[in-house]
Design a protein around this motif. Sequence first.
Motif, PDB file in Angstrom:
ATOM      1  N   ASN A  91       0.635  -1.140  -0.202  1.00 53.95           N
ATOM      2  CA  ASN A  91      -0.033  -0.382  -0.096  1.00 53.95           C
ATOM      3  C   ASN A  91       1.413   1.200  -0.256  1.00 53.95           C
ATOM      4  OD1 ASN A  91      -1.970  -1.540   0.055  1.00 53.95           O
ATOM      5  ND2 ASN A  91      -2.631  -1.746   2.218  1.00 53.95           N
ATOM      6  N   GLY A  92       1.615   1.187  -0.300  1.00 56.93           N
ATOM      7  CA  GLY A  92       2.739   2.152   0.067  1.00 56.93           C
ATOM      8  C   GLY A  92       3.007   2.678  -1.740  1.00 56.93           C
ATOM      9  N   THR A  93       4.107   3.721  -2.310  1.00 56.81           N
ATOM     10  CA  THR A  93       4.144   4.290  -3.841  1.00 56.81           C
ATOM     11  C   THR A  93       5.330   4.583  -3.475  1.00 56.81           C
ATOM     12  OG1 THR A  93       4.211   6.615  -2.531  1.00 56.81           O
ATOM     13  CG2 THR A  93       1.814   5.929  -3.830  1.00 56.81           C
ATOM     14  N   VAL A  94       6.279   4.262  -4.915  1.00 57.28           N
ATOM     15  CA  VAL A  94       7.137   4.283  -5.755  1.00 57.28           C
ATOM     16  C   VAL A  94       7.385   4.774  -7.105  1.00 57.28           C
ATOM     17  CG1 VAL A  94       6.746   1.927  -6.427  1.00 57.28           C
ATOM     18  CG2 VAL A  94       9.340   2.303  -5.466  1.00 57.28           C
ATOM     19  N   ASP A  95       8.072   4.989  -7.513  1.00 55.86           N
ATOM     20  CA  ASP A  95       8.928   5.793  -8.746  1.00 55.86           C
ATOM     21  C   ASP A  95       9.597   4.224  -9.765  1.00 55.86           C
ATOM     22  OD1 ASP A  95       7.771   7.995  -7.581  1.00 55.86           O
ATOM     23  OD2 ASP A  95       9.689   9.013  -7.703  1.00 55.86           O
ATOM     24  N   VAL A  96       8.719   4.267 -10.371  1.00 55.73           N
ATOM     25  CA  VAL A  96       9.659   2.560 -11.080  1.00 55.73           C
ATOM     26  C   VAL A  96       9.782   3.147 -12.658  1.00 55.73           C
ATOM     27  CG1 VAL A  96       7.066   2.061 -11.508  1.00 55.73           C
ATOM     28  CG2 VAL A  96       9.052   0.907 -11.201  1.00 55.73           C
ATOM     29  N   ILE A  97      10.779   2.837 -14.206  1.00 46.06           N
ATOM     30  CA  ILE A  97      10.636   2.812 -14.776  1.00 46.06           C
ATOM     31  C   ILE A  97      11.264   1.782 -15.358  1.00 46.06           C
ATOM     32  CG2 ILE A  97      12.883   3.377 -14.349  1.00 46.06           C
ATOM     33  CD1 ILE A  97      12.421   5.505 -17.043  1.00 46.06           C
ATOM     34  N   GLY A  98      10.913   1.079 -16.251  1.00 49.24           N
ATOM     35  CA  GLY A  98      10.508  -0.806 -17.316  1.00 49.24           C
ATOM     36  C   GLY A  98      10.216  -0.239 -18.871  1.00 49.24           C
ATOM     37  N   VAL A  99      10.976  -0.965 -19.487  1.00 51.61           N
ATOM     38  CA  VAL A  99      10.160  -1.486 -20.755  1.00 51.61           C
ATOM     39  C   VAL A  99       9.229  -1.657 -20.446  1.00 51.61           C
ATOM     40  CG1 VAL A  99      11.113  -2.697 -22.945  1.00 51.61           C
ATOM     41  CG2 VAL A  99      12.549  -2.255 -21.505  1.00 51.61           C
ATOM     42  N   VAL A 100       8.110  -1.773 -21.398  1.00 54.41           N
ATOM     43  CA  VAL A 100       6.905  -3.148 -21.205  1.00 54.41           C
ATOM     44  C   VAL A 100       7.395  -4.244 -22.081  1.00 54.41           C
ATOM     45  CG1 VAL A 100       4.264  -3.120 -22.187  1.00 54.41           C
ATOM     46  CG2 VAL A 100       5.514  -0.798 -21.266  1.00 54.41           C
ATOM     47  N   HIS A 101       7.322  -5.322 -21.667  1.00 54.77           N
ATOM     48  CA  HIS A 101       7.572  -6.341 -22.773  1.00 54.77           C
ATOM     49  C   HIS A 101       6.406  -7.202 -22.978  1.00 54.77           C
ATOM     50  CE1 HIS A 101       8.284  -9.211 -19.201  1.00 54.77           C
ATOM     51  NE2 HIS A 101       8.615  -8.762 -18.866  1.00 54.77           N
ATOM     52  N   GLN A 102       5.390  -6.992 -22.329  1.00 53.90           N
ATOM     53  CA  GLN A 102       4.380  -7.987 -22.567  1.00 53.90           C
ATOM     54  C   GLN A 102       3.480  -6.587 -22.573  1.00 53.90           C
ATOM     55  OE1 GLN A 102       3.242 -11.184 -20.522  1.00 53.90           O
ATOM     56  NE2 GLN A 102       6.012 -12.173 -20.653  1.00 53.90           N
ATOM     57  N   THR A 103       1.880  -7.202 -22.839  1.00 52.68           N
ATOM     58  CA  THR A 103       1.011  -6.355 -22.871  1.00 52.68           C
ATOM     59  C   THR A 103      -0.158  -6.665 -23.127  1.00 52.68           C
ATOM     60  OG1 THR A 103       1.893  -4.336 -23.635  1.00 52.68           O
ATOM     61  CG2 THR A 103      -0.156  -4.268 -24.472  1.00 52.68           C
ATOM     62  N   GLY A 104      -1.156  -6.711 -22.168  1.00 59.47           N
ATOM     63  CA  GLY A 104      -2.574  -8.016 -22.393  1.00 59.47           C
ATOM     64  C   GLY A 104      -3.440  -6.828 -23.109  1.00 59.47           C
ATOM     65  N   GLU A 105      -5.053  -7.260 -23.219  1.00 61.25           N
ATOM     66  CA  GLU A 105      -5.446  -6.360 -23.682  1.00 61.25           C
ATOM     67  C   GLU A 105      -6.494  -5.806 -22.669  1.00 61.25           C
ATOM     68  OE1 GLU A 105      -6.465  -5.904 -26.881  1.00 61.25           O
ATOM     69  OE2 GLU A 105      -5.053  -7.653 -26.965  1.00 61.25           O
ATOM     70  N   ALA A 106      -7.346  -4.014 -23.143  1.00 57.38           N
ATOM     71  CA  ALA A 106      -8.409  -3.922 -22.182  1.00 57.38           C
ATOM     72  C   ALA A 106      -9.661  -4.814 -21.915  1.00 57.38           C
ATOM     73  CB  ALA A 106      -8.675  -2.501 -22.392  1.00 57.38           C
ATOM     74  N   SER A 107      -9.612  -5.077 -20.462  1.00 59.27           N
ATOM     75  CA  SER A 107     -10.849  -6.116 -20.368  1.00 59.27           C
ATOM     76  C   SER A 107     -11.601  -5.376 -19.476  1.00 59.27           C
ATOM     77  CB  SER A 107     -10.153  -7.184 -19.531  1.00 59.27           C
ATOM     78  OG  SER A 107      -9.774  -7.177 -18.062  1.00 59.27           O
ATOM     79  N   GLN A 108     -12.607  -5.604 -19.408  1.00 59.46           N
ATOM     80  CA  GLN A 108     -13.628  -5.305 -18.183  1.00 59.46           C
ATOM     81  C   GLN A 108     -14.820  -5.990 -17.349  1.00 59.46           C
ATOM     82  OE1 GLN A 108     -16.959  -3.439 -20.458  1.00 59.46           O
ATOM     83  NE2 GLN A 108     -16.063  -1.013 -21.133  1.00 59.46           N
ATOM     84  N   PHE A 109     -14.221  -5.821 -16.152  1.00 58.45           N
ATOM     85  CA  PHE A 109     -15.647  -6.986 -15.407  1.00 58.45           C
ATOM     86  C   PHE A 109     -16.394  -6.652 -14.448  1.00 58.45           C
ATOM     87  CE2 PHE A 109     -11.918  -5.160 -13.357  1.00 58.45           C
ATOM     88  CZ  PHE A 109     -11.411  -4.557 -12.433  1.00 58.45           C
ATOM     89  N   THR A 110     -17.360  -7.074 -13.805  1.00 61.67           N
ATOM     90  CA  THR A 110     -18.269  -6.545 -12.910  1.00 61.67           C
ATOM     91  C   THR A 110     -18.113  -6.439 -10.843  1.00 61.67           C
ATOM     92  OG1 THR A 110     -19.893  -6.443 -14.318  1.00 61.67           O
ATOM     93  CG2 THR A 110     -20.732  -6.190 -12.187  1.00 61.67           C
ATOM     94  N   THR A 111     -17.923  -5.887 -10.354  1.00 61.14           N
ATOM     95  CA  THR A 111     -17.136  -5.597  -9.273  1.00 61.14           C
ATOM     96  C   THR A 111     -18.845  -5.676  -8.687  1.00 61.14           C
ATOM     97  OG1 THR A 111     -18.305  -3.450  -8.464  1.00 61.14           O
ATOM     98  CG2 THR A 111     -16.369  -3.803  -9.389  1.00 61.14           C
ATOM     99  N   LYS A 112     -18.438  -6.341  -6.784  1.00 59.91           N
ATOM    100  CA  LYS A 112     -19.294  -6.894  -6.133  1.00 59.91           C
ATOM    101  C   LYS A 112     -20.706  -5.746  -6.101  1.00 59.91           C
ATOM    102  CE  LYS A 112     -16.404  -9.825  -3.252  1.00 59.91           C
ATOM    103  NZ  LYS A 112     -16.152 -10.195  -2.035  1.00 59.91           N
ATOM    104  N   ASP A 113     -20.810  -4.794  -5.936  1.00 65.52           N
ATOM    105  CA  ASP A 113     -21.472  -3.847  -5.975  1.00 65.52           C
ATOM    106  C   ASP A 113     -21.955  -3.268  -7.585  1.00 65.52           C
ATOM    107  OD1 ASP A 113     -19.243  -2.026  -6.318  1.00 65.52           O
ATOM    108  OD2 ASP A 113     -19.190  -1.122  -5.354  1.00 65.52           O
ATOM    109  N   HIS A 114     -21.519  -4.015  -8.739  1.00 60.22           N
ATOM    110  CA  HIS A 114     -22.228  -4.099  -9.760  1.00 60.22           C
ATOM    111  C   HIS A 114     -21.337  -2.879 -10.568  1.00 60.22           C
ATOM    112  CE1 HIS A 114     -25.002  -7.014  -8.418  1.00 60.22           C
ATOM    113  NE2 HIS A 114     -25.101  -7.051  -8.490  1.00 60.22           N
ATOM    114  N   LYS A 115     -20.481  -2.108 -10.554  1.00 59.85           N
ATOM    115  CA  LYS A 115     -19.481  -0.849 -10.900  1.00 59.85           C
ATOM    116  C   LYS A 115     -19.192  -2.090 -12.213  1.00 59.85           C
ATOM    117  CE  LYS A 115     -18.963   2.154  -7.222  1.00 59.85           C
ATOM    118  NZ  LYS A 115     -18.359   3.095  -6.863  1.00 59.85           N
ATOM    119  N   GLN A 116     -19.198  -1.549 -12.849  1.00 59.72           N
ATOM    120  CA  GLN A 116     -17.938  -1.453 -14.690  1.00 59.72           C
ATOM    121  C   GLN A 116     -16.889  -1.453 -14.465  1.00 59.72           C
ATOM    122  OE1 GLN A 116     -19.087  -3.933 -16.812  1.00 59.72           O
ATOM    123  NE2 GLN A 116     -20.880  -4.508 -16.674  1.00 59.72           N
TER     124      GLN A 116
END
Length: 302
Positions: free
Chosen positions: A99-124
Amino acid sequence: EGKLFSFDVLDAQGGEIRCTAFNADCDRLFPIVQEGCVYLISRGSIKVADRRFSSLNSQYEITLDQTSEVTPTNDTSAAIPMNHYEFKSIDLLEQVPGNGTVDVIGVVHQTGEASQFTTKDHKQLTKRELQLVDQSGQSVRLTLWGDQAQSYAPSTQFPIIAVKAAKVSEFNGRSLSVGLVSSMAIDPDIVEAHQLRQWWSANGAGLQIRHYQGVGGPMSGKTGQRKPLSAIQSEHMGHGPKPDFFQTKATVFLIKQRGQQQQQASISYPSCPSCKKKLIEEAGNWKCDPCDKVYTEALWRY
């Protein structure tokens, strides 16, 4: 109900501080402030920063009221940087508490597709998972949310991403996400990005990338280092108190069918585009019980 507007400023000496306006002053100043522009700020009140809502390395913050002025200038001097980072190597993220924060830099070597899901309180919600690696050879998952996940479209095949104040999670080892206080730059014009690009160009093709235990690529679950299948026996995997994870590269030579009368192999299933749960075919349509929705076509997953 009240409202507020906050923005972070950086000076030529690298000092950072957060400015916050409330209610009517929020409406007055919000149209003025734009990211990447230079301003003269006067008549603000200094107070001790609430570290619960700010990731800046500053003990104080500025409150703007009806007497405060935020004036744009034409100063385009390179003396004032666009951002100030204190990057931490990906292999040292275990030193950062959850739950802390950090500054990071890196090369993106894998990219996933944008996906949608529904939370328990029915938010998209929409998310996209990227995999970052740096000169340490260690990789970490970075999750984008909302519009940022949907609009992510870098101009290079292996973009470099710098994130300020990425949120750290201990789930499945270590993972990162771009939160409300985070900022992300793609292929930034900074020294660290140029050094990382040179390193990736020289070493990326043959690099043996390490993952945090239980943190794999965007389309995978729990993974580890790549090993042959014979390592299961030679390293006595599965006999310890915790499960073992590894990656392998193999050829599929047999797909077992569920029944002798079925001609189609069970290597995929019809899934809901929102929650990814299995759909039920009804009267030529596909129904998702968790989402209580009906689709004309199913999204097949493997």
